[in-house]
Design a protein around this motif. Sequence first.
Motif, PDB file in Angstrom:
ATOM      1  N   THR A  68       0.849  -1.196   0.000  1.00 50.67           N
ATOM      2  CA  THR A  68       0.000   0.000   0.000  1.00 50.67           C
ATOM      3  C   THR A  68       0.884   1.246   0.000  1.00 50.67           C
ATOM      4  OG1 THR A  68      -0.079   0.006   2.396  1.00 50.67           O
ATOM      5  CG2 THR A  68      -1.876  -1.113   1.258  1.00 50.67           C
ATOM      6  N   CYS A  69       0.238   2.377  -0.089  1.00 48.93           N
ATOM      7  CA  CYS A  69       0.985   3.627  -0.147  1.00 48.93           C
ATOM      8  C   CYS A  69       0.607   4.496   1.044  1.00 48.93           C
ATOM      9  CB  CYS A  69       0.662   4.365  -1.451  1.00 48.93           C
ATOM     10  SG  CYS A  69       1.661   5.828  -1.706  1.00 48.93           S
ATOM     11  N   ALA A  70       1.611   5.019   1.742  1.00 52.98           N
ATOM     12  CA  ALA A  70       1.342   5.910   2.866  1.00 52.98           C
ATOM     13  C   ALA A  70       0.721   7.203   2.354  1.00 52.98           C
ATOM     14  CB  ALA A  70       2.635   6.213   3.617  1.00 52.98           C
ATOM     15  N   THR A 120       3.129   9.877   1.333  1.00 54.25           N
ATOM     16  CA  THR A 120       3.820   9.508   0.101  1.00 54.25           C
ATOM     17  C   THR A 120       2.940   9.838  -1.097  1.00 54.25           C
ATOM     18  OG1 THR A 120       4.782   7.664   1.319  1.00 54.25           O
ATOM     19  CG2 THR A 120       5.105   7.687  -1.058  1.00 54.25           C
ATOM     20  N   LEU A 164       3.069  13.420  -1.787  1.00 56.99           N
ATOM     21  CA  LEU A 164       4.359  13.732  -2.398  1.00 56.99           C
ATOM     22  C   LEU A 164       4.355  13.348  -3.866  1.00 56.99           C
ATOM     23  CD1 LEU A 164       6.987  14.924  -1.371  1.00 56.99           C
ATOM     24  CD2 LEU A 164       7.819  12.616  -0.934  1.00 56.99           C
ATOM     25  N   PHE A 192      12.442  11.178 -22.018  1.00 56.75           N
ATOM     26  CA  PHE A 192      11.285  10.312 -21.854  1.00 56.75           C
ATOM     27  C   PHE A 192      10.869   9.698 -23.192  1.00 56.75           C
ATOM     28  CE2 PHE A 192      10.497  11.123 -17.460  1.00 56.75           C
ATOM     29  CZ  PHE A 192      10.912  12.427 -17.230  1.00 56.75           C
ATOM     30  N   PHE A 199       8.237   7.025 -23.608  1.00 61.59           N
ATOM     31  CA  PHE A 199       6.803   7.340 -23.506  1.00 61.59           C
ATOM     32  C   PHE A 199       6.183   7.657 -24.860  1.00 61.59           C
ATOM     33  CE2 PHE A 199       7.672   6.971 -19.336  1.00 61.59           C
ATOM     34  CZ  PHE A 199       7.445   8.004 -18.435  1.00 61.59           C
ATOM     35  N   PHE A 232       4.302   8.363 -16.481  1.00 58.81           N
ATOM     36  CA  PHE A 232       5.228   8.857 -15.466  1.00 58.81           C
ATOM     37  C   PHE A 232       4.849   8.325 -14.088  1.00 58.81           C
ATOM     38  CE2 PHE A 232       8.142  11.510 -13.336  1.00 58.81           C
ATOM     39  CZ  PHE A 232       7.503  12.053 -12.241  1.00 58.81           C
ATOM     40  N   LEU A 233       3.565   8.393 -13.779  1.00 57.81           N
ATOM     41  CA  LEU A 233       3.085   7.906 -12.495  1.00 57.81           C
ATOM     42  C   LEU A 233       3.419   6.427 -12.327  1.00 57.81           C
ATOM     43  CD1 LEU A 233       1.396   8.485  -9.895  1.00 57.81           C
ATOM     44  CD2 LEU A 233      -0.571   7.632 -11.148  1.00 57.81           C
ATOM     45  N   ILE A 287       7.145   6.117 -11.540  1.00 52.96           N
ATOM     46  CA  ILE A 287       7.577   6.552 -10.227  1.00 52.96           C
ATOM     47  C   ILE A 287       7.056   5.604  -9.136  1.00 52.96           C
ATOM     48  CG2 ILE A 287       5.702   8.185  -9.711  1.00 52.96           C
ATOM     49  CD1 ILE A 287       7.767  10.097  -8.678  1.00 52.96           C
ATOM     50  N   VAL A 288       5.839   5.118  -9.314  1.00 55.42           N
ATOM     51  CA  VAL A 288       5.280   4.167  -8.356  1.00 55.42           C
ATOM     52  C   VAL A 288       6.067   2.858  -8.404  1.00 55.42           C
ATOM     53  CG1 VAL A 288       3.268   2.716  -7.852  1.00 55.42           C
ATOM     54  CG2 VAL A 288       2.961   5.149  -8.272  1.00 55.42           C
ATOM     55  N   VAL A 322       4.626   1.886   1.032  1.00 49.97           N
ATOM     56  CA  VAL A 322       5.559   2.802   0.390  1.00 49.97           C
ATOM     57  C   VAL A 322       5.640   4.086   1.210  1.00 49.97           C
ATOM     58  CG1 VAL A 322       6.116   4.034  -1.720  1.00 49.97           C
ATOM     59  CG2 VAL A 322       4.906   1.859  -1.853  1.00 49.97           C
ATOM     60  N   GLU A 323       6.826   4.294   1.784  1.00 52.74           N
ATOM     61  CA  GLU A 323       7.022   5.477   2.615  1.00 52.74           C
ATOM     62  C   GLU A 323       7.699   6.577   1.792  1.00 52.74           C
ATOM     63  OE1 GLU A 323       5.770   5.695   5.480  1.00 52.74           O
ATOM     64  OE2 GLU A 323       5.402   3.607   6.009  1.00 52.74           O
ATOM     65  N   ALA A 324       7.654   7.792   2.331  1.00 52.75           N
ATOM     66  CA  ALA A 324       8.223   8.938   1.611  1.00 52.75           C
ATOM     67  C   ALA A 324       9.713   8.741   1.315  1.00 52.75           C
ATOM     68  CB  ALA A 324       7.998  10.217   2.398  1.00 52.75           C
ATOM     69  N   LEU A 337      10.439   6.732  -1.753  1.00 48.28           N
ATOM     70  CA  LEU A 337      10.322   7.576  -2.938  1.00 48.28           C
ATOM     71  C   LEU A 337      11.579   8.429  -3.105  1.00 48.28           C
ATOM     72  CD1 LEU A 337       8.449   8.572  -5.223  1.00 48.28           C
ATOM     73  CD2 LEU A 337       7.565  10.268  -3.670  1.00 48.28           C
ATOM     74  N   MET A 397      16.064   9.619 -14.667  1.00 44.64           N
ATOM     75  CA  MET A 397      14.869  10.275 -15.194  1.00 44.64           C
ATOM     76  C   MET A 397      14.172  11.132 -14.151  1.00 44.64           C
ATOM     77  SD  MET A 397      12.400   7.990 -17.544  1.00 44.64           S
ATOM     78  CE  MET A 397      13.050   6.903 -18.761  1.00 44.64           C
ATOM     79  N   PHE A 445      14.811  15.685 -11.779  1.00 45.86           N
ATOM     80  CA  PHE A 445      14.161  16.984 -11.600  1.00 45.86           C
ATOM     81  C   PHE A 445      13.347  17.055 -10.306  1.00 45.86           C
ATOM     82  CE2 PHE A 445       9.695  16.104 -12.638  1.00 45.86           C
ATOM     83  CZ  PHE A 445       9.786  14.830 -13.159  1.00 45.86           C
ATOM     84  N   LEU A 446      13.174  15.899  -9.657  1.00 49.36           N
ATOM     85  CA  LEU A 446      12.371  15.875  -8.439  1.00 49.36           C
ATOM     86  C   LEU A 446      13.219  16.004  -7.177  1.00 49.36           C
ATOM     87  CD1 LEU A 446      10.022  12.964  -9.496  1.00 49.36           C
ATOM     88  CD2 LEU A 446       9.412  15.365  -9.336  1.00 49.36           C
ATOM     89  N   ILE A 466      12.109  18.484  -4.565  1.00 49.79           N
ATOM     90  CA  ILE A 466      10.837  18.170  -3.910  1.00 49.79           C
ATOM     91  C   ILE A 466      11.034  17.177  -2.776  1.00 49.79           C
ATOM     92  CG2 ILE A 466       8.618  17.024  -4.270  1.00 49.79           C
ATOM     93  CD1 ILE A 466       8.348  18.342  -6.889  1.00 49.79           C
ATOM     94  N   VAL A 467      11.929  16.205  -2.972  1.00 48.47           N
ATOM     95  CA  VAL A 467      12.101  15.177  -1.943  1.00 48.47           C
ATOM     96  C   VAL A 467      13.174  15.547  -0.923  1.00 48.47           C
ATOM     97  CG1 VAL A 467      11.324  13.296  -3.428  1.00 48.47           C
ATOM     98  CG2 VAL A 467      13.747  13.864  -3.334  1.00 48.47           C
ATOM     99  N   VAL A 498      12.450  15.317   2.812  1.00 46.60           N
ATOM    100  CA  VAL A 498      12.061  14.038   3.401  1.00 46.60           C
ATOM    101  C   VAL A 498      13.205  13.494   4.243  1.00 46.60           C
ATOM    102  CG1 VAL A 498      11.399  11.654   2.916  1.00 46.60           C
ATOM    103  CG2 VAL A 498      10.510  13.509   1.497  1.00 46.60           C
TER     104      VAL A 498
END
Lengths: 161, 166
Positions: free
Chosen positions: A37-39, A42, A45, A87, A90, B43-44, B47-48, B63-65, B68, B77, B80-81, B84-85, B88
Motif C-alpha cells: 500500500t501507499c502511505a 507519500t 508527495l 522520456f 513514452f 510517469f506515475l 515513479i510508483v 511505500v514510505e516517503a 520515494l 529520469m 528533476f524531483l 521536492i524530496v 524528506v
Amino acid sequence: MSDNEGHSAAPPSEEDLSLPKATVAKMIAELLPNGVTCAKDTRDLIIECCVEYIHLISSEANEICEQDAKKTIAPEHIISALKRLGFETFTAEVEDVLKDHKQQQKVSLLVKHMTCGLRLLQEREKKVSKLELSGLSEEELLRQQQELFAQSLAKYQSTQQ
Amino acid sequence: MKNKNKQTKFPVARIKRIMQKDEEVGKVAQATPVVISKALELFLAMIVDEASKVTIERGSKRVEAYHLKHAVETVDMLDFLKEIVEAVPDPSAGGTIDLEQEQADKEKKKRGKGKKAEGGEASTAPRKRRKKADKAKDEEDVEPEEEESVEAYSRRLHEEDDDYER
C-alpha cells in the motif's frame, strides 16, 4: 471539455491547483503489486511530483513551440519535449493516444455535418409544403436529400485537406 | 495478478489549468492536455514502480516517503524531483540504528495483530472518518518504519501473517 473528477465539484483556487487526491490514490492502488500500500504522505508527495512533471514538460514544450514560431502549444511540441527530456520511452504510447484523439475529432465533425444536412432538409421540406400544397414528388425529395448530403460531404472533405 | 483494469484518468481540464499557471505558457491546443495526460499516466506508473521496488527491497509493505526519495536519487529520469524530496528525512541518517529500541518497537507492533488494534502505539490521534471518495485506508504510524536488522526481518517473516490492508 469534460472533467473526470468524480466527487469533487468546485474547481480549486489558483494556489491550490493540484491533481484530485482520490483519483490519484486509486491509480496508485491499481499500480502497486498485491500486498503493498501507499502511505498518505507519500501519495501527497507523488501528487507534487506529478504537478512538477506537468510543469517540466510544459515549459520545455513552450520553448519548442516558440522555436517553431507558433503561438499555440501543439501535441507535437509535447512529444518533442518528451524526447528532449529523456522520456523517449513514452512517445510511442503518447502518439497512439494522439492518433485516437484525432480520429475521434474527425468522427465528431462528420456527425456534425450530417446532422446539419438533415436539419436543412427538414426545414426545406417545411417551407416547400407550405408553398406547394401538393408537395414535392418522392423523386424530387430524394434528389434534394442527396444534394444536401453531397454538399455536406464536400464541405467535410474540404476540411480534411 | 493485479487488476489491470485501469479506467481512471487524469482530469484534462485540470491539467490545462496547471499548465497555464506558468506565465510563459500561452495558448494550448485542445489535444495537448490529452497527450500530457497520457505522458503523466506513464510517469506515475514509473515513479510508483521505482518507489515500490525500494519498499520491497527493504522488506516493507507500505511505500514510505523516503522510499520515494531513494528512488528519485537513484533514477536519472527523476532528477528533476530532487528538490521536492529534499525535505524528506532519511531514517538511516545520523549513523547508528539503536537495535534495542528497534526490537522494542517491533514487539509493540506485533502485539496489536489486527491492523485496527493499535492500542500499543502511544499518542495515536483518533483518525478522522474518511469521506467515501477517499477509499485508500491508510495507517498513520507514529513512528516511521525503520530499516530492519537481518534478525528482526527474519523473525518478522516467520511470525507475521498477511495482515496487510487494502
